[in-house]
Design an enzyme around this catalytic site. Structure first.
Site, PDB file in Angstrom:
ATOM      1  N   GLU A   1       0.822  -1.211   0.000  1.00  0.00           N
ATOM      2  CA  GLU A   1       0.000   0.000   0.000  1.00  0.00           C
ATOM      3  C   GLU A   1       0.857   1.263   0.000  1.00  0.00           C
ATOM      4  O   GLU A   1       0.525   2.236  -0.676  1.00  0.00           O
ATOM      5  CB  GLU A   1      -0.962   0.016   1.201  1.00  0.00           C
ATOM      6  CG  GLU A   1      -1.975  -1.119   1.238  1.00  0.00           C
ATOM      7  CD  GLU A   1      -2.725  -1.316  -0.065  1.00  0.00           C
ATOM      8  OE1 GLU A   1      -2.917  -0.355  -0.828  1.00  0.00           O
ATOM      9  OE2 GLU A   1      -3.105  -2.464  -0.341  1.00  0.00           O
TER      10      GLU A   1
ATOM     11  N   HIS B   1       1.958   2.460  -3.367  1.00  0.00           N
ATOM     12  CA  HIS B   1       0.971   3.243  -4.129  1.00  0.00           C
ATOM     13  C   HIS B   1       1.163   4.749  -3.903  1.00  0.00           C
ATOM     14  O   HIS B   1       0.904   5.552  -4.799  1.00  0.00           O
ATOM     15  CB  HIS B   1      -0.458   2.884  -3.703  1.00  0.00           C
ATOM     16  CG  HIS B   1      -0.986   1.612  -4.317  1.00  0.00           C
ATOM     17  ND1 HIS B   1      -1.182   1.458  -5.674  1.00  0.00           N
ATOM     18  CD2 HIS B   1      -1.390   0.450  -3.753  1.00  0.00           C
ATOM     19  CE1 HIS B   1      -1.680   0.260  -5.915  1.00  0.00           C
ATOM     20  NE2 HIS B   1      -1.806  -0.383  -4.770  1.00  0.00           N
TER      21      HIS B   1
HETATM   22 ZN   LIG Z   1      -2.528  -2.284  -4.642  1.00  0.00          ZN
END
Ligand SMILES: [Zn+2]
Length: 166
Positions: free
Chosen positions: A139, A142
């Site tokens: 995450e 990202h």
């Molecule tokens: Zn992802």
């Protein structure tokens, strides 16, 4: 509350770098609940990052507590998160709501410590390992415009097409 639209690869906007959150206000609280709802609406949703819903702020949510027999911190709201330490390396399979047609093998640290702000702007430290550490690293990528596709050791042998996202 609302389920937000997920940007999908190869949408170029997923490559944008996100900016730090500065105001911990009601607008942020509303966005966090929408983001969490969007994560839970997705298949296998154990994590989500704000840029996946077209909001380029350094916000991610990770909650792997539904997976059996693993260590976890419950639902982590990670705002302006920073990984402080890394330990060990392991290859593991990853999927992503923004890359619904593929999974891939990626090398991640096995144990990490992170510092992040919560919804109120308070600084919190977490220790994560195994599956949760992997989800956090995925995450946080990202937020810097990276997908797991960018981290495959080999596109030829580490990328797998899937028929149905489960
Ligand atoms: Zn992802």
């Amino acid at each position: 509350m609302a389920v937000l639209n997920i940007l999908k690869y190869p949408d170029e906007t997923l490559k944008q770098c996100s900016q730090p959150v500065e105001d911990f206000n009601d607008e942020l609280a509303t966005f966090l609940s929408d983001l969490e709802q969007t994560m839970r609406a997705g298949p296998g949703g154990v994590g989500i990052a704000a840029p996946q819903v077209n909001v380029f702020q350094r916000i991610a949510i990770v909650d792997v507590s539904a997976k059996p027999k693993i260590k976890h911190n419950g639902c982590m709201i990670l705002i302006n998160p920073e990984i402080k330490t890394w330990k060990g390396m392991k290859v593991g399979r990853e999927g992503c709501m923004s890359v619904p047609d593929y999974t891939g093998n990626v090398i991640r640290a096995e144990k990490i410590t992170i510092q992040a702000a919560n919804a109120l702007g308070e600084s919190i430290n977490y220790e994560c390992e195994g599956y949760e550490a992997r989800a956090v690293q995925h995450e946080l990528d990202h937020l810097d415009g990276l997908l797991f596709l960018d981290r495959l050791v080999s596109r030829r042998s580490d990328l797998f097409k899937r028929k149905v996202y489960k």
